[in-house]
Design a protein around this motif. Structure first.
Motif, short mmCIF file in Angstrom:
data_model
loop_
_atom_site.label_atom_id
_atom_site.label_comp_id
_atom_site.label_asym_id
_atom_site.label_seq_id
_atom_site.Cartn_x
_atom_site.Cartn_y
_atom_site.Cartn_z
N MET A 1 0.84 -1.19 0.00
CA MET A 1 0.00 0.00 0.00
C MET A 1 0.88 1.25 0.00
N GLU A 2 1.96 1.24 0.78
CA GLU A 2 2.87 2.38 0.81
C GLU A 2 3.48 2.60 -0.57
N THR A 3 3.85 1.51 -1.24
CA THR A 3 4.44 1.60 -2.57
C THR A 3 3.44 2.17 -3.57
N LEU A 4 2.19 1.73 -3.50
CA LEU A 4 1.15 2.26 -4.38
C LEU A 4 0.91 3.74 -4.12
N ALA A 5 0.89 4.14 -2.86
CA ALA A 5 0.68 5.55 -2.52
C ALA A 5 1.85 6.40 -3.01
N ARG A 6 3.06 5.91 -2.83
CA ARG A 6 4.25 6.65 -3.29
C ARG A 6 4.22 6.80 -4.82
N ALA A 7 3.87 5.72 -5.52
CA ALA A 7 3.79 5.76 -6.98
C ALA A 7 2.70 6.72 -7.44
N ALA A 8 1.56 6.72 -6.75
CA ALA A 8 0.45 7.62 -7.10
C ALA A 8 0.89 9.07 -6.93
N PHE A 9 1.58 9.36 -5.84
CA PHE A 9 2.04 10.72 -5.60
C PHE A 9 3.05 11.14 -6.66
N GLU A 10 4.00 10.26 -6.97
CA GLU A 10 5.04 10.58 -7.95
C GLU A 10 4.45 10.76 -9.35
N ALA A 11 3.30 10.16 -9.63
CA ALA A 11 2.66 10.28 -10.95
C ALA A 11 1.89 11.59 -11.10
N LEU A 12 1.68 12.31 -10.01
CA LEU A 12 0.98 13.59 -10.09
C LEU A 12 1.84 14.59 -10.84
N PRO A 13 1.21 15.54 -11.52
CA PRO A 13 2.01 16.59 -12.18
C PRO A 13 2.87 17.34 -11.17
N GLU A 14 4.05 17.73 -11.59
CA GLU A 14 5.01 18.40 -10.71
C GLU A 14 4.41 19.64 -10.04
N GLU A 15 3.57 20.39 -10.77
CA GLU A 15 2.99 21.59 -10.17
C GLU A 15 2.09 21.28 -8.98
N PHE A 16 1.48 20.10 -8.96
CA PHE A 16 0.68 19.69 -7.81
C PHE A 16 1.58 19.20 -6.68
N ARG A 17 2.57 18.38 -7.02
CA ARG A 17 3.49 17.90 -5.99
C ARG A 17 4.22 19.05 -5.31
N ALA A 18 4.52 20.10 -6.08
CA ALA A 18 5.23 21.25 -5.52
C ALA A 18 4.39 21.98 -4.47
N LEU A 19 3.08 21.80 -4.51
CA LEU A 19 2.19 22.42 -3.53
C LEU A 19 1.98 21.55 -2.29
N LEU A 89 -6.41 -1.95 -7.55
CA LEU A 89 -6.03 -1.39 -6.26
C LEU A 89 -5.22 -0.11 -6.45
N GLY A 90 -4.35 -0.08 -7.45
CA GLY A 90 -3.58 1.13 -7.72
C GLY A 90 -4.46 2.31 -8.06
N HIS A 91 -5.50 2.08 -8.87
CA HIS A 91 -6.43 3.15 -9.23
C HIS A 91 -7.17 3.65 -7.99
N LEU A 92 -7.61 2.73 -7.14
CA LEU A 92 -8.32 3.11 -5.92
C LEU A 92 -7.43 3.93 -4.98
N VAL A 93 -6.21 3.47 -4.76
CA VAL A 93 -5.29 4.20 -3.89
C VAL A 93 -5.02 5.59 -4.47
N THR A 94 -4.83 5.68 -5.78
CA THR A 94 -4.61 6.97 -6.42
C THR A 94 -5.81 7.88 -6.23
N HIS A 95 -7.01 7.34 -6.43
CA HIS A 95 -8.23 8.13 -6.29
C HIS A 95 -8.35 8.70 -4.87
N VAL A 96 -8.15 7.86 -3.87
CA VAL A 96 -8.29 8.31 -2.48
C VAL A 96 -7.18 9.31 -2.14
N LEU A 97 -5.95 9.04 -2.56
CA LEU A 97 -4.86 9.96 -2.28
C LEU A 97 -5.12 11.33 -2.93
#
Length: 121
Positions: A1-19, A89-97
């Motif tokens: 789950m931690e790996t999926l959450a980390r991957a979901a965060f890293e897949a976000l556009p940089e401008e969102f991660r920067a915030l 599961l990856g899609h669900l974790v991404t959606h919730v995150l």
């Protein structure tokens, strides 16, 4: 789950991660009893994720002693939901995150539902 959450965060556009500097993501099996009561949950499986903190739109200057913004993903409710639905599961974790990061940005549940409804058209 931690790996999926980390991957979901890293897949976000940089401008969102920067915030999101300093936002802490936790993965726990279930919400604690205090959270379940506060969120008026009938079951420990009712809550998939949670944001705690002050949204960017409301933040202003950080007060002394203020906790960092935090997101919780609840492993067992997520797995239970995943087992009963068609999405990965990856899609669900991404959606919730992404939903919880939306709260960090200061969006309400209603705001996000409207955005998702427009995106689905």
């Amino acid at each position: 789950m931690e790996t999926l959450a980390r991957a979901a965060f890293e897949a976000l556009p940089e401008e969102f991660r920067a915030l999101c500097p300093g936002v802490i993501v936790h993965v726990e099996d279930f919400p604690d009893d205090e959270t379940l009561t506060e969120m008026d949950c009938a079951s420990e499986f009712d809550l998939l994720g949670l944001f705690r903190g002050i949204g960017l739109a409301q933040a202003g200057d950080i007060a002394t002693g203020q906790m960092p913004n935090q997101i919780w993903l609840y492993r067992r409710p997520l797995l239970d939901y995943w087992a009963e639905h068609e999405e990965t599961l990856g899609h669900l974790v991404t959606h919730v995150l992404v939903h919880e990061i939306g709260h960090h940005f200061g969006l309400s549940d209603g705001d996000m539902e409207a955005i998702e409804a427009r995106a689905d058209t």
